[in-house]
Scaffold this active site. Structure first.
Site, short mmCIF file in Angstrom:
data_model
loop_
_atom_site.label_atom_id
_atom_site.label_comp_id
_atom_site.label_asym_id
_atom_site.label_seq_id
_atom_site.Cartn_x
_atom_site.Cartn_y
_atom_site.Cartn_z
N GLY A 38 32.44 42.27 42.11
CA GLY A 38 32.83 40.86 42.18
C GLY A 38 31.96 40.09 43.17
CG HIS A 39 32.06 40.91 47.41
ND1 HIS A 39 32.86 42.02 47.52
CD2 HIS A 39 32.68 39.94 48.13
CE1 HIS A 39 33.90 41.74 48.29
NE2 HIS A 39 33.83 40.49 48.66
#
Ligand code: PAF
Length: 233
Positions: A38-39
């Site tokens: 996600g990052h």
């Protein structure tokens, strides 16, 4: 290539000054580490956002800082996952130029700040209702990171939607001169949003989290089909 690591404000300024002087746009992805795909997707959005700044694009900075100011008493500050070496690998794969990983003293020299950013009415509802002071802590550290990195663009996840709205509002209301972008939530195959805190969930809690997400999505779709959320009252 591994990113350069800045531990201090001075090292950060040294790494960025020449590129800023050359007119390159700077992108920032603020994180608390324990990085996951996600990052990495936030980094992709940030990289694309500065690509217009030149053939190679401007520098992409990722900050890794577990901010004590946004944790309440009894919350998970001490056990928040810290995985710095693995985080550097994620940043290297995403083409990050600079990782800013300061100590608490570097961010808050002389102790916690006397002047903080008040989030206004949106800080008291939803997550803010059960976490008093949380959004003041988030906005204060993000304002400080904006001051230290001086990014042209900063990217945050839509997963923490209230946080994203508050940060965009702070940047606009306080004329911080940074464009705030929201990036789509990345999910596991079963729909669970990727989060550094998912490691805390036991199998039953994980099943509950997935069910909760499904219920909320179903309610949203039902509301939309009936002309808005008020139709579900
Ligand atoms: O979303 C987070 O990881 C944090 O709240 C942030 C924005 C990095 C501020 O500490």
């Amino acid at each position: 290539m591994r990113p350069a690591v800045a531990r201090t404000r001075a090292e950060l300024a040294d790494l960025l000054s020449a590129r800023r002087a050359a007119g390159e746009r700077v992108a920032l992805v603020p994180t608390m580490g324990a990085l996951h795909p996600g990052h990495a997707s936030l980094m992709t959005v940030a990289r694309e956002a500065v690509a217009a700044g030149g053939p190679a694009g401007g520098p992409l900075v990722v900050s890794i800082f577990v901010n004590p100011l946004q944790f309440g008493p009894g919350e998970d500050l001490d056990r928040y996952p810290r995985t710095f070496d693995a985080d550097l690998e994620v940043c290297a794969r995403a083409g990050v130029d600079v990782v800013f990983a300061p100590s608490v003293d570097e961010v808050y020299p002389g102790g916690l700040p006397q002047v903080t950013v008040h989030p206004g009415p949106l800080g008291d509802v939803l997550e803010g209702r059960t976490r008093p002071g949380h959004f003041a802590g988030v906005l204060t550290v993000v304002a400080k990171l904006f001051g230290l990195v001086r990014p042209d663009v900063a990217v945050f996840g839509q997963k923490d939607y209230q946080q994203l709205v508050l940060i965009a509002r702070m940047a606009a209301d306080l004329c911080l001169g940074v464009e705030v972008l929201g990036a789509e939530t990345r999910r596991e195959d079963d729909g669970l949003a990727l989060s550094s805190r998912n490691v805390y969930l036991d199998p039953a809690q994980r099943r509950d989290a997935v069910a909760l997400g499904r219920a909320l999505r179903a309610a949203g779709e039902a509301g939309a089909a009936r002309g808005g959320p008020a139709a579900l009252d």
